[in-house]
Design a protein around this motif. Structure first.
Motif: not given
Length: 167
Positions: A85-113
């Protein structure tokens, strides 16, 4: 337990990275070798531009090396790996997603629920003081708050406890 008794978790063997650039190739890493053992804590320290982030991206499988090899937990790194799990120097959050949806993004990208991780996401956000900000957009947060959301995103998949203490 001594270091000799811990197995090697991360092995970097003569890693090199050259970026193409208009003005000519840029050498970011040259002949880097190191071993990180299970339970060991390592910090990379150096001036801006010396290759710390490049090496971390290579270990995570986000950047292919131009020479050498990296092995994490016995497997050669040739693509992004779930154990990191990596935290970049810049937060790199997607501005159109909520904070919760940004946190859940790796789950979606890995095909999880994402629904299976929602409770964990809320717990992580609460732990870093963002429990009341789950439905906000990144633009509504301070820079430090965005970094904490990014940290939650790195931890959402609960990277294996290989090489770290159980909390």
């Amino acid at each position: 337990m001594s270091q000799a008794e811990h197995r090697v978790l991360i092995q970097v063997d003569r890693a090199g990275m050259v970026y193409p650039a208009e003005s000519g190739p840029v050498e970011a890493l040259r002949d880097i070798s190191l071993s990180i053992h299970e339970g060991e804590f390592v910090a990379l320290v150096g001036p801006s531009g010396c290759g710390k982030s490049t090496l971390m991206r290579a270990i995570a499988g986000l950047r292919p090396l131009t020479s050498g090899r990296i092995v994490v937990d016995g497997a050669t790194v040739d693509r992004p790996i779930a154990q990191v799990g990596m935290v970049f120097q810049a937060a790199l959050l997607l501005k159109w997603r909520t904070v919760l949806d940004n946190v859940l993004l790796p789950v979606e990208l890995s095909g999880g629920n994402p629904a299976q991780y929602r409770e964990r996401a809320h717990a992580l956000l609460k732990m870093v003081g963002l429990g009341d900000f789950a439905d906000k957009r990144p633009g509504e947060l301070s820079g430090g708050m965005q970094q904490r959301a990014s940290l939650c995103r790195a931890l959402i998949m609960d990277p294996p406890k290989i090489g770290r203490a159980h909390v």
